[in-house]
Motif scaffolding. Structure first.
Motif, PDB file in Angstrom:
ATOM      1  N   PRO A 273      22.398  40.416  -4.834  1.00  0.00           N
ATOM      2  CA  PRO A 273      21.699  39.897  -3.655  1.00  0.00           C
ATOM      3  C   PRO A 273      22.643  39.747  -2.466  1.00  0.00           C
ATOM      4  N   ALA A 274      22.173  40.152  -1.309  1.00  0.00           N
ATOM      5  CA  ALA A 274      22.907  40.017  -0.042  1.00  0.00           C
ATOM      6  C   ALA A 274      24.339  40.541  -0.116  1.00  0.00           C
ATOM      7  N   PRO A 275      24.539  41.795  -0.482  1.00  0.00           N
ATOM      8  CA  PRO A 275      25.912  42.321  -0.556  1.00  0.00           C
ATOM      9  C   PRO A 275      26.478  42.569   0.842  1.00  0.00           C
ATOM     10  N   THR A 276      27.758  42.437   0.973  1.00  0.00           N
ATOM     11  CA  THR A 276      28.448  42.789   2.214  1.00  0.00           C
ATOM     12  C   THR A 276      28.908  44.239   2.105  1.00  0.00           C
ATOM     13  N   PRO A 277      29.256  44.873   3.238  1.00  0.00           N
ATOM     14  CA  PRO A 277      29.816  46.231   3.153  1.00  0.00           C
ATOM     15  C   PRO A 277      31.053  46.301   2.264  1.00  0.00           C
ATOM     16  N   ALA A 278      31.883  45.243   2.276  1.00  0.00           N
ATOM     17  CA  ALA A 278      33.061  45.229   1.411  1.00  0.00           C
ATOM     18  C   ALA A 278      32.658  45.239  -0.064  1.00  0.00           C
ATOM     19  N   ALA A 279      31.637  44.439  -0.389  1.00  0.00           N
ATOM     20  CA  ALA A 279      31.156  44.435  -1.775  1.00  0.00           C
ATOM     21  C   ALA A 279      30.546  45.782  -2.135  1.00  0.00           C
ATOM     22  N   LEU A 280      29.831  46.393  -1.188  1.00  0.00           N
ATOM     23  CA  LEU A 280      29.240  47.702  -1.432  1.00  0.00           C
ATOM     24  C   LEU A 280      30.317  48.737  -1.720  1.00  0.00           C
ATOM     25  N   ARG A 281      31.410  48.692  -0.995  1.00  0.00           N
ATOM     26  CA  ARG A 281      32.517  49.613  -1.259  1.00  0.00           C
ATOM     27  C   ARG A 281      32.997  49.471  -2.701  1.00  0.00           C
TER      28      ARG A 281
ATOM     29  N   GLU B 234      42.295  47.231  -0.603  1.00  0.00           N
ATOM     30  CA  GLU B 234      41.926  46.131   0.280  1.00  0.00           C
ATOM     31  C   GLU B 234      41.752  46.623   1.712  1.00  0.00           C
ATOM     32  N   ASN B 235      42.246  47.805   1.994  1.00  0.00           N
ATOM     33  CA  ASN B 235      42.154  48.368   3.331  1.00  0.00           C
ATOM     34  C   ASN B 235      40.909  49.257   3.412  1.00  0.00           C
ATOM     35  N   PRO B 236      39.887  48.865   4.201  1.00  0.00           N
ATOM     36  CA  PRO B 236      38.655  49.659   4.273  1.00  0.00           C
ATOM     37  C   PRO B 236      38.900  51.097   4.712  1.00  0.00           C
ATOM     38  N   GLY B 237      39.820  51.311   5.643  1.00  0.00           N
ATOM     39  CA  GLY B 237      40.096  52.663   6.104  1.00  0.00           C
ATOM     40  C   GLY B 237      40.652  53.545   5.006  1.00  0.00           C
ATOM     41  N   VAL B 238      41.565  52.996   4.207  1.00  0.00           N
ATOM     42  CA  VAL B 238      42.150  53.749   3.090  1.00  0.00           C
ATOM     43  C   VAL B 238      41.068  54.076   2.064  1.00  0.00           C
ATOM     44  N   PHE B 239      40.225  53.062   1.780  1.00  0.00           N
ATOM     45  CA  PHE B 239      39.149  53.292   0.808  1.00  0.00           C
ATOM     46  C   PHE B 239      38.192  54.364   1.313  1.00  0.00           C
ATOM     47  N   ASP B 240      37.766  54.268   2.581  1.00  0.00           N
ATOM     48  CA  ASP B 240      36.812  55.228   3.129  1.00  0.00           C
ATOM     49  C   ASP B 240      37.362  56.644   3.067  1.00  0.00           C
ATOM     50  N   THR B 241      38.637  56.798   3.350  1.00  0.00           N
ATOM     51  CA  THR B 241      39.256  58.125   3.293  1.00  0.00           C
ATOM     52  C   THR B 241      39.213  58.672   1.866  1.00  0.00           C
TER      53      THR B 241
END
Length: 287
Positions: free
Chosen positions: A104-112, A127-134
């Motif tokens: 319930p109510a996930p954040t984008p960080a949790a979705l990642r 922990e770095n969203p940019g590194v994860f997205d890449t």
């Protein structure tokens, strides 16, 4: 399982016997998803929804688009998806399958984090969203992927935008199936970005009375010799064409049959009224 009615698509649109039942044919453990309550001897009924889901998945994968599947709780949305995917004939291009059920109510960080788990990206956690997205985009670009998101109505606008970002990336090859309850459809409809990116909108409704009379005796051996009036009575009183409710009714009936001196006649209405009414809460007819 239930039949399904395809809703108009959007811009990218091409939607027992009384005695103990005989054992069902053995299948490979991964061949078919389990029925609700792991109901013994339950059979997957070949209804229209399976073909519609198969066609929808092929379209979504081919177009690298979204597919939205919706319907009342218990009608068989998830079971239909799992059944079709378990056949191995979809998706046509052998996409890698990932599946997640967001909290319930996930954040984008949790979705990642959930995406990393769903796609087995053991080296993508960061922990770095940019590194994860890449790392995630690189994985999604390496081969076709099909991501199934159950209970999609739990996502917020930011999470939907993140999924859009993954689909729109020119290098990724990913299709996303969003499954939601009937009330969750309003959440999906509010996401304007879905309108032009959805290949199929598919509604899974409850069984009609005619389908109940045909499908339920095939669903479980317990109901094979029940007369139509008994099936209609139970459906009208408690189940309303909902497969999950029928699985519950079957589960309770089988337990009752195991009792000493149980009345083994399930062809009439008396047993259904006296014994099952007390075990199933009232249910609203969504048809």
């Amino acid at each position: 399982m239930s039949r399904a009615t395809p809703a108009p698509s959007r811009a990218r649109s091409a939607r027992a016997p009384a005695t103990t039942p005989a054992p069902a044919p053995r299948r490979a453990p991964s061949a078919v998803p389990r029925h609700y309550l792991s109901l013994p001897h339950a059979v997957t009924v070949e209804l229209t929804v399976l073909e519609l889901v198969k066609d929808g998945l092929k379209k979504a994968v081919a177009e690298q688009a979204f597919m939205c599947v919706y319907g009342d709780a218990g009608v068989g949305k998830t079971f239909a998806l799992d059944t079709v995917l378990a056949t191995g004939v979809v998706p046509a291009r052998q996409a890698r399958l990932g599946r997640l059920v967001p909290p319930p109510a996930p954040t984008p960080a949790a979705l990642r984090s959930h995406l990393a788990d769903a796609l087995n990206l053991t080296d993508a956690h960061s922990e770095n969203p940019g590194v994860f997205d890449t790392a995630l985009r690189k994985t999604l670009a390496a081969r076709d992927h099909l991501l199934v998101v159950d209970e999609a109505q739990r996502l917020d606008a930011a999470c939907f935008e993140y999924l859009r970002y993954l689909v729109d990336d020119p290098d990724t090859t990913v299709a996303i199936v969003l499954a939601a309850g009937e009330h969750g459809l309003a959440v999906l409809r509010r996401q304007k970005m879905l309108a032009s990116r959805t290949a199929v909108w598919l509604k899974v409704p409850a069984l009609t009375p005619d389908e109940v009379r045909w499908a339920i005796p095939r669903f479980h051996p317990l109901w094979q010799h029940s007369d139509d009036s008994a099936l209609e009575h139970l459906d009208t009183r408690l189940c309303h064409g909902n497969f999950r409710r029928w699985a519950q009714a079957t589960h309770h009936a089988l337990r009752l049959l195991r009792r000493p001196r149980a009345d083994h006649s399930f062809s009439g209405r008396a047993v259904l009224e006296d014994l099952l009414d007390a075990r199933l809460l009232p249910h609203t007819d969504a048809r």
